[in-house]
Enzyme design. Structure first.
Site, mmCIF file in Angstrom:
data_model
loop_
_atom_site.group_PDB
_atom_site.id
_atom_site.type_symbol
_atom_site.label_atom_id
_atom_site.label_comp_id
_atom_site.label_asym_id
_atom_site.label_seq_id
_atom_site.Cartn_x
_atom_site.Cartn_y
_atom_site.Cartn_z
ATOM 1 N N LYS A 171 3.203 25.639 -15.784
ATOM 2 C CA LYS A 171 3.273 26.763 -15.059
ATOM 3 C C LYS A 171 3.097 26.420 -13.508
ATOM 4 O O LYS A 171 2.802 25.414 -13.213
ATOM 5 C CB LYS A 171 1.895 27.533 -15.321
ATOM 6 C CG LYS A 171 0.655 27.080 -15.255
ATOM 7 C CD LYS A 171 -0.360 28.076 -15.289
ATOM 8 C CE LYS A 171 -0.525 29.191 -14.167
ATOM 9 N NZ LYS A 171 -1.637 29.074 -13.429
ATOM 10 N N ASP A 200 1.221 27.563 -21.749
ATOM 11 C CA ASP A 200 0.115 28.531 -21.148
ATOM 12 C C ASP A 200 -1.110 27.894 -21.648
ATOM 13 O O ASP A 200 -1.349 27.996 -22.899
ATOM 14 C CB ASP A 200 0.251 30.021 -21.301
ATOM 15 C CG ASP A 200 -0.791 30.752 -20.643
ATOM 16 O OD1 ASP A 200 -1.759 30.313 -21.049
ATOM 17 O OD2 ASP A 200 -0.516 31.806 -20.278
ATOM 18 N N HIS A 201 -1.882 27.157 -20.809
ATOM 19 C CA HIS A 201 -3.097 26.374 -21.583
ATOM 20 C C HIS A 201 -3.941 27.280 -22.379
ATOM 21 O O HIS A 201 -4.559 26.816 -23.258
ATOM 22 C CB HIS A 201 -3.474 25.525 -20.743
ATOM 23 C CG HIS A 201 -4.708 26.087 -19.894
ATOM 24 N ND1 HIS A 201 -4.088 26.750 -18.583
ATOM 25 C CD2 HIS A 201 -5.769 25.928 -19.747
ATOM 26 C CE1 HIS A 201 -5.151 26.894 -17.930
ATOM 27 N NE2 HIS A 201 -6.200 26.739 -18.673
ATOM 28 N N LYS A 205 -6.434 26.985 -26.360
ATOM 29 C CA LYS A 205 -7.842 27.171 -26.315
ATOM 30 C C LYS A 205 -8.316 27.658 -27.909
ATOM 31 O O LYS A 205 -7.670 28.575 -28.506
ATOM 32 C CB LYS A 205 -8.615 28.168 -25.459
ATOM 33 C CG LYS A 205 -8.329 27.935 -24.020
ATOM 34 C CD LYS A 205 -8.947 28.722 -23.212
ATOM 35 C CE LYS A 205 -8.896 28.350 -21.528
ATOM 36 N NZ LYS A 205 -9.917 27.493 -20.973
ATOM 37 N N GLU A 239 -13.717 33.945 -13.048
ATOM 38 C CA GLU A 239 -14.276 32.553 -12.687
ATOM 39 C C GLU A 239 -15.375 32.530 -11.676
ATOM 40 O O GLU A 239 -15.127 33.446 -10.894
ATOM 41 C CB GLU A 239 -12.751 31.796 -12.191
ATOM 42 C CG GLU A 239 -11.879 31.653 -13.136
ATOM 43 C CD GLU A 239 -10.557 30.897 -12.429
ATOM 44 O OE1 GLU A 239 -10.695 29.407 -12.674
ATOM 45 O OE2 GLU A 239 -9.960 31.405 -11.962
ATOM 46 N N ASP A 258 -1.308 33.999 -10.546
ATOM 47 C CA ASP A 258 -2.046 32.745 -11.059
ATOM 48 C C ASP A 258 -2.598 32.987 -12.484
ATOM 49 O O ASP A 258 -2.636 32.206 -13.317
ATOM 50 C CB ASP A 258 -2.952 32.453 -10.198
ATOM 51 C CG ASP A 258 -3.863 31.197 -10.517
ATOM 52 O OD1 ASP A 258 -3.189 30.275 -10.601
ATOM 53 O OD2 ASP A 258 -5.156 31.126 -10.221
ATOM 54 N N HIS A 263 -2.001 34.149 -18.457
ATOM 55 C CA HIS A 263 -3.090 34.093 -19.432
ATOM 56 C C HIS A 263 -3.598 35.568 -20.026
ATOM 57 O O HIS A 263 -3.614 35.352 -20.976
ATOM 58 C CB HIS A 263 -4.255 33.363 -18.912
ATOM 59 C CG HIS A 263 -4.129 32.074 -18.120
ATOM 60 N ND1 HIS A 263 -3.043 31.027 -18.543
ATOM 61 C CD2 HIS A 263 -4.466 31.368 -16.844
ATOM 62 C CE1 HIS A 263 -2.925 30.122 -17.813
ATOM 63 N NE2 HIS A 263 -3.799 30.243 -16.778
ATOM 64 N N LYS A 362 -11.333 35.285 -8.896
ATOM 65 C CA LYS A 362 -12.498 34.191 -8.550
ATOM 66 C C LYS A 362 -13.625 34.340 -8.061
ATOM 67 O O LYS A 362 -13.847 35.542 -7.294
ATOM 68 C CB LYS A 362 -11.261 33.346 -7.459
ATOM 69 C CG LYS A 362 -9.965 32.879 -7.872
ATOM 70 C CD LYS A 362 -10.068 31.373 -8.038
ATOM 71 C CE LYS A 362 -8.649 30.981 -8.770
ATOM 72 N NZ LYS A 362 -8.701 30.015 -9.778
HETATM 73 C C1 BG6 Z 1 -4.929 28.087 -13.951
HETATM 74 C C2 BG6 Z 1 -5.054 28.645 -12.870
HETATM 75 O O1 BG6 Z 1 -3.884 28.254 -14.782
HETATM 76 O O2 BG6 Z 1 -5.957 28.467 -14.766
HETATM 77 C C3 BG6 Z 1 -6.185 28.253 -12.144
HETATM 78 O O3 BG6 Z 1 -4.083 28.295 -11.922
HETATM 79 C C4 BG6 Z 1 -7.507 28.595 -12.981
HETATM 80 O O4 BG6 Z 1 -6.614 28.823 -10.763
HETATM 81 C C5 BG6 Z 1 -7.335 28.020 -14.407
HETATM 82 O O5 BG6 Z 1 -8.799 28.251 -12.342
HETATM 83 C C6 BG6 Z 1 -8.616 28.544 -15.232
HETATM 84 O O6 BG6 Z 1 -8.455 27.679 -16.498
HETATM 85 P P1 BG6 Z 1 -9.669 27.568 -17.370
HETATM 86 O O7 BG6 Z 1 -9.426 26.792 -18.557
HETATM 87 O O8 BG6 Z 1 -10.727 27.034 -16.677
HETATM 88 O O9 BG6 Z 1 -10.130 28.990 -17.653
#
Ligand code: BG6
Length: 513
Positions: A171, A200-201, A205, A239, A258, A263, A362
């Site tokens: 991404k 999309d990580h 999860k 976050e 972002d 996500h 954030k």
């Molecule tokens: C990323 C964003 O895709 O995901 C970051 O670019 C964010 O800004 C992060 O902090 C959050 O990932 P996770 O797995 O820590 O929730």
């Protein structure tokens, strides 16, 4: 035999899940994501005997780096960031399979060198291999890399066999609908869709995958999963960190691009989609696209479906932290949002009239991601105290995605005692208590899936566009407004008043997870 010598990766045993012989090329090999996520993921796959015995990793980036230095950098990255303390012999063996090619992303000669290096490695490995190209660079060079992969012949390698080249793209996939379309077009010029893995990580999860299992492996939820029983749904990705050292990137991005477009929209799609006919990549992604297309365009403007804000200075973890516009690399008059909330309506048979509230920001009070399904209130006639129409709590089913992974269900129960009094009680299931806390990281699952050619947990081109189609008009309207209508919230709080008002207008309020 020593313990190290017994390790399967060291004996060349592997091929769990049938991972074919592979040469991985990481573009952006000296970057942060490679160090923090990709190399540790590959190490952990090696540790778990999930990499093919015939495996090699080529790092590619602009910085000139001798092989030995790349190996040292990779070893350090694994030591610093792996979820498990590395097994020295496994790490050394993996490091022995690394090499490095330096070159510009738009330099044809560099890609010719890369292709020649791959041919030589394949000969050395002694059999046919697949090539997996992992594009982990800034998005400004995605197009150039794709073009060069086409021009040097790597993209079309073994196209008609399962050993065809696979391309993983990090991404952000575009910054609006037009750029996402252009990127899809650039991909189509050199690859077929089956070769492409848009990451999309969040889809890697554990708890996100569990959402599908909970929905479709239990008989009790699906009959209730619709407008007849569900009042509304809240999806939170909060976050507590600020933008840190990523100010330069974030300033061009903001919370909607972002986090929300990718996500949280993915979480929405998995929560709201119809049951797929199978768990095949196409079957699952067809359903996600269908539901994303059923989301109505958002109402813009002050009384509309959106809220945005920036964090101001505040207390986080007992320490005073600066506001967004005081962070390094951020313009003093920045109009980039660090918080977004949306109200989405899905116009289909299952969901009409059920609001989906999405929020992400954030510097919020806690790092927590969850999907909360709030059911309609039970009729209060039997148990409500006189005059209290809504004395009973609504049942709420929450998927706790992180950090304390699990599932909880709020029910009304009787408080023990001689009178009949009700109280909400929570039934909880925690991963850590049942399975221990050593679950694989998202990137391990996703890299392994790409190696084995399973695209289920990746985003298809049309899916990315469907999500951008919803988000782009919001971004356009915010760009026009500049800072007008931008709310603020104190760092360490649960977000801006504008987001509370957004829900209050519809008779709802945010949960405090
Ligand atoms: C990323 C964003 O895709 O995901 C970051 O670019 C964010 O800004 C992060 O902090 C959050 O990932 P996770 O797995 O820590 O929730």
């Amino acid at each position: 035999m020593s313990d190290s010598a017994r390790h399967p990766f060291l004996q060349g045993l592997s091929k769990h899940r049938g991972t074919p012989p592979t040469i991985v090329v990481i573009f952006g090999a000296s970057g942060d994501l490679t160090a923090r996520k990709l190399l540790p993921a590959l190490y952990n796959l090696a540790h778990d005997n999930l990499l093919p015995a015939d495996f090699h990793l080529v790092g590619f980036s602009r910085s000139p780096l001798p092989d030995a230095e790349f190996r040292a950098l990779a070893t350090k990255a694994v030591r610093d960031f792996s979820r498990r303390a590395p097994h020295t012999a496994v790490l050394e063996r993996l490091a022995g399979r690394l090499s490095y090619v330096a070159g510009g992303y738009d330099e044809p000669a560099a890609f010719t060198r890369l292709a020649a290096h791959i041919a030589e490695l394949e000969q050395r490995l002694g059999g046919e291999t697949q090539v997996l190209c992992y594009i982990s660079t800034p998005p400004s060079v995605f197009g150039a890399i794709l073009h060069q992969l086409g021009a040097c012949g790597l993209a079309a390698r073994r196209l008609d066999s399962p050993l065809h080249t696979k391309v993983v793209i990090e991404k952000p996939f575009g910054r609006d609908l037009a750029s996402a379309r252009a990127l899809n077009a650039a991909i189509r010029e050199v690859c077929a869709e089956k070769q492409v893995y848009r990451i999309d990580h969040y889809l890697g999860k554990e708890t996100v995958q569990d959402l599908l299992v909970q929905r479709f492996a239990n008989a009790i939820f699906e009959p209730l999963w619709n407008r007849n029983f569900i009042d509304h749904i809240q999806i939170t990705v909060a976050e507590n960190l600020g933008v840190g050292t990523r100010g330069g990137y974030y300033e061009q991005s903001g919370a909607l691009r972002d986090m929300i477009q990718n996500h949280t929209m993915q979480l929405l799609a998995l929560t709201a989609m119809e049951p797929p006919v199978s768990l095949d990549a196409e079957a699952v992604r067809d359903e996600k696209v269908k539901v994303l297309r059923a989301v109505q365009a958002l109402a813009l403007g002050p009384e509309g479906d959106t809220a945005r804000a920036q964090y101001a200075a505040g207390m986080v973890g007992g320490k005073m932290v600066p506001g967004y516009r005081e962070e390094p690399g951020i313009a003093a008059d920045s109009a980039t949002e660090t918080y977004t909330a949306l109200r989405l309506s899905i116009n289909n048979w299952r969901w009409q009239g059920v609001p989906f509230y999405l929020r992400s920001g954030k510097r919020l009070a806690r790092r927590v991601s969850e999907i909360a399904i709030q059911f309609k209130r039970p009729p209060g006639t039997l148990f409500a105290a006189a005059g209290e129409r809504f004395a009973l709590a609504p049942n709420t089913l929450s998927f706790l995605i992180q950090p304390d992974e699990g599932l909880s269900l709020v029910l009304n129960g009787k408080v023990p005692g001689l009178e009949t009094r009700t109280q909400p009680v929570k039934m909880s299931f925690r991963y850590a208590a049942t399975y221990g806390s050593d679950t694989p990281e998202a990137y391990e699952r996703l890299v392994l899936d790409a190696l084995t050619g399973d695209g289920t947990l990746f985003i298809r081109g049309d899916e990315a566009e469907a999500s951008w189609e919803l988000c782009t008009p919001v971004l356009d309207s915010w760009r026009e407004l500049g800072r007008q209508g931008m709310d603020t919230y104190a760092a360490g709080s649960w977000g801006p008043a504008a987001a509370d008002t957004l829900l209050a207008r519809h008779g709802h309020q945010w949960r405090q997870p």
